[in-house]
Design an enzyme around this catalytic site. Sequence first.
Site, PDB file in Angstrom:
ATOM      1  N   ASP A  92       0.827  -1.208   0.000  1.00 50.24           N
ATOM      2  CA  ASP A  92       0.000   0.000   0.000  1.00 50.24           C
ATOM      3  C   ASP A  92       0.866   1.265   0.000  1.00 50.24           C
ATOM      4  O   ASP A  92       0.505   2.269  -0.617  1.00 50.24           O
ATOM      5  CB  ASP A  92      -0.910   0.001   1.230  1.00 50.24           C
ATOM      6  CG  ASP A  92      -1.942  -1.122   1.179  1.00 50.24           C
ATOM      7  OD1 ASP A  92      -2.136  -1.693   0.098  1.00 50.24           O
ATOM      8  OD2 ASP A  92      -2.545  -1.421   2.227  1.00 50.24           O
ATOM      9  N   GLY A  93       2.005   1.212   0.685  1.00 54.62           N
ATOM     10  CA  GLY A  93       2.890   2.366   0.734  1.00 54.62           C
ATOM     11  C   GLY A  93       3.421   2.757  -0.629  1.00 54.62           C
ATOM     12  O   GLY A  93       3.664   3.941  -0.898  1.00 54.62           O
ATOM     13  N   ASN A 147      -4.316   9.059   1.735  1.00 56.75           N
ATOM     14  CA  ASN A 147      -4.828   8.386   2.930  1.00 56.75           C
ATOM     15  C   ASN A 147      -5.295   9.370   4.003  1.00 56.75           C
ATOM     16  O   ASN A 147      -6.475   9.483   4.259  1.00 56.75           O
ATOM     17  CB  ASN A 147      -3.769   7.454   3.522  1.00 56.75           C
ATOM     18  CG  ASN A 147      -4.038   5.993   3.191  1.00 56.75           C
ATOM     19  OD1 ASN A 147      -4.961   5.674   2.451  1.00 56.75           O
ATOM     20  ND2 ASN A 147      -3.228   5.114   3.729  1.00 56.75           N
ATOM     21  N   ASP A 155      -4.014  12.845  21.994  1.00 53.31           N
ATOM     22  CA  ASP A 155      -2.751  12.603  21.296  1.00 53.31           C
ATOM     23  C   ASP A 155      -2.730  13.237  19.911  1.00 53.31           C
ATOM     24  O   ASP A 155      -1.665  13.378  19.307  1.00 53.31           O
ATOM     25  CB  ASP A 155      -2.501  11.100  21.161  1.00 53.31           C
ATOM     26  CG  ASP A 155      -1.974  10.488  22.448  1.00 53.31           C
ATOM     27  OD1 ASP A 155      -1.712  11.255  23.390  1.00 53.31           O
ATOM     28  OD2 ASP A 155      -1.817   9.257  22.518  1.00 53.31           O
TER      29      ASP A 155
END
Length: 314
Positions: A59-60, A155, A185
């Site tokens: 996917d990267g 994404n 966070d």
Amino acid sequence: MFLTEVKNMIVYVEKKVLEDPAISGDENFGAITKKFCTFREDLDDISNRVDFIICLGGDGTLLYASSLFQESVPPVMAFHLGSLGFLTPFKFDTYQSQVTQIIEGNAAIVLRSRLKVRVLKENWEKKARLDENGIILTNRDIESSRKAAQYQVLNEVVVDRGPSSYLSNVDLFLDGHLITTVQGDGVIVSTPTGSTAYAVAAGASMIHPNVPAIMITPICPHSLSFRPIVVPAGVELKIMLSRGARNTAWVSFDGRKRQEICHGDSITITTSCFPVPSICFQDPVNDWFESLAQCLHWNVRKKQNYLSSEDEEF
């Protein structure tokens, strides 16, 4: 050889790939590499020279290919040679027949929306003041100028607290109106494609890529009632450090280009006009549910036993 000799295609390969020792040191591969055209990230613009993208990896790799095209993107055919492979539906074993079928026009396409992100940074510069004798004074005036950068994101945009131990404290605006302050966070702003990545790990719902939407997901919010929300595609989101924030924040785009966000900086996000046309293995619906089942094991559960008539009497 298949693409260059059989299909008579001009093939562009990133230069650093051909410089990899595993390839450059292979004598059998040396003659083939001379037939390739090369490009370098951030240096060579290939957007007007490419009609068809083939991704070999995970996917990267697809996310990286998307980042190379800051405007219109050619159709992308992604082969699964990575680990997860949610966005890479094609198997490499039969690549020749599959590529031939796509070139002949037998393919369905899903348009994966992207986010257009603009980061506006205050560039604070200290300007020394001199007294009448030419001595530099300790108290200095501060002048600011603005620097802008723009990104296309497939994404998600992630704003987090970085190395600080304090809560991230950022204001979230929608179409110019303050809708909430995120204390936790951080926060994830994702496309439907990105809803099955970092966002789903943070508790978001999964959205089919055909749905025109933007997902907003808090990361470990210090609130029991802060749930992920979906807003319409096309709205303009803006993220800034809250006035009382104790620390800076950090932002990344599809896991890359990570940078610090300080007071006065802003991140503006909206739906891009340039989606990624991703070629389907079957069709947009079947491919998506197949990925949910195979990659994320969605709704996997041991089947309930059949209840016989004798058991019903009890």
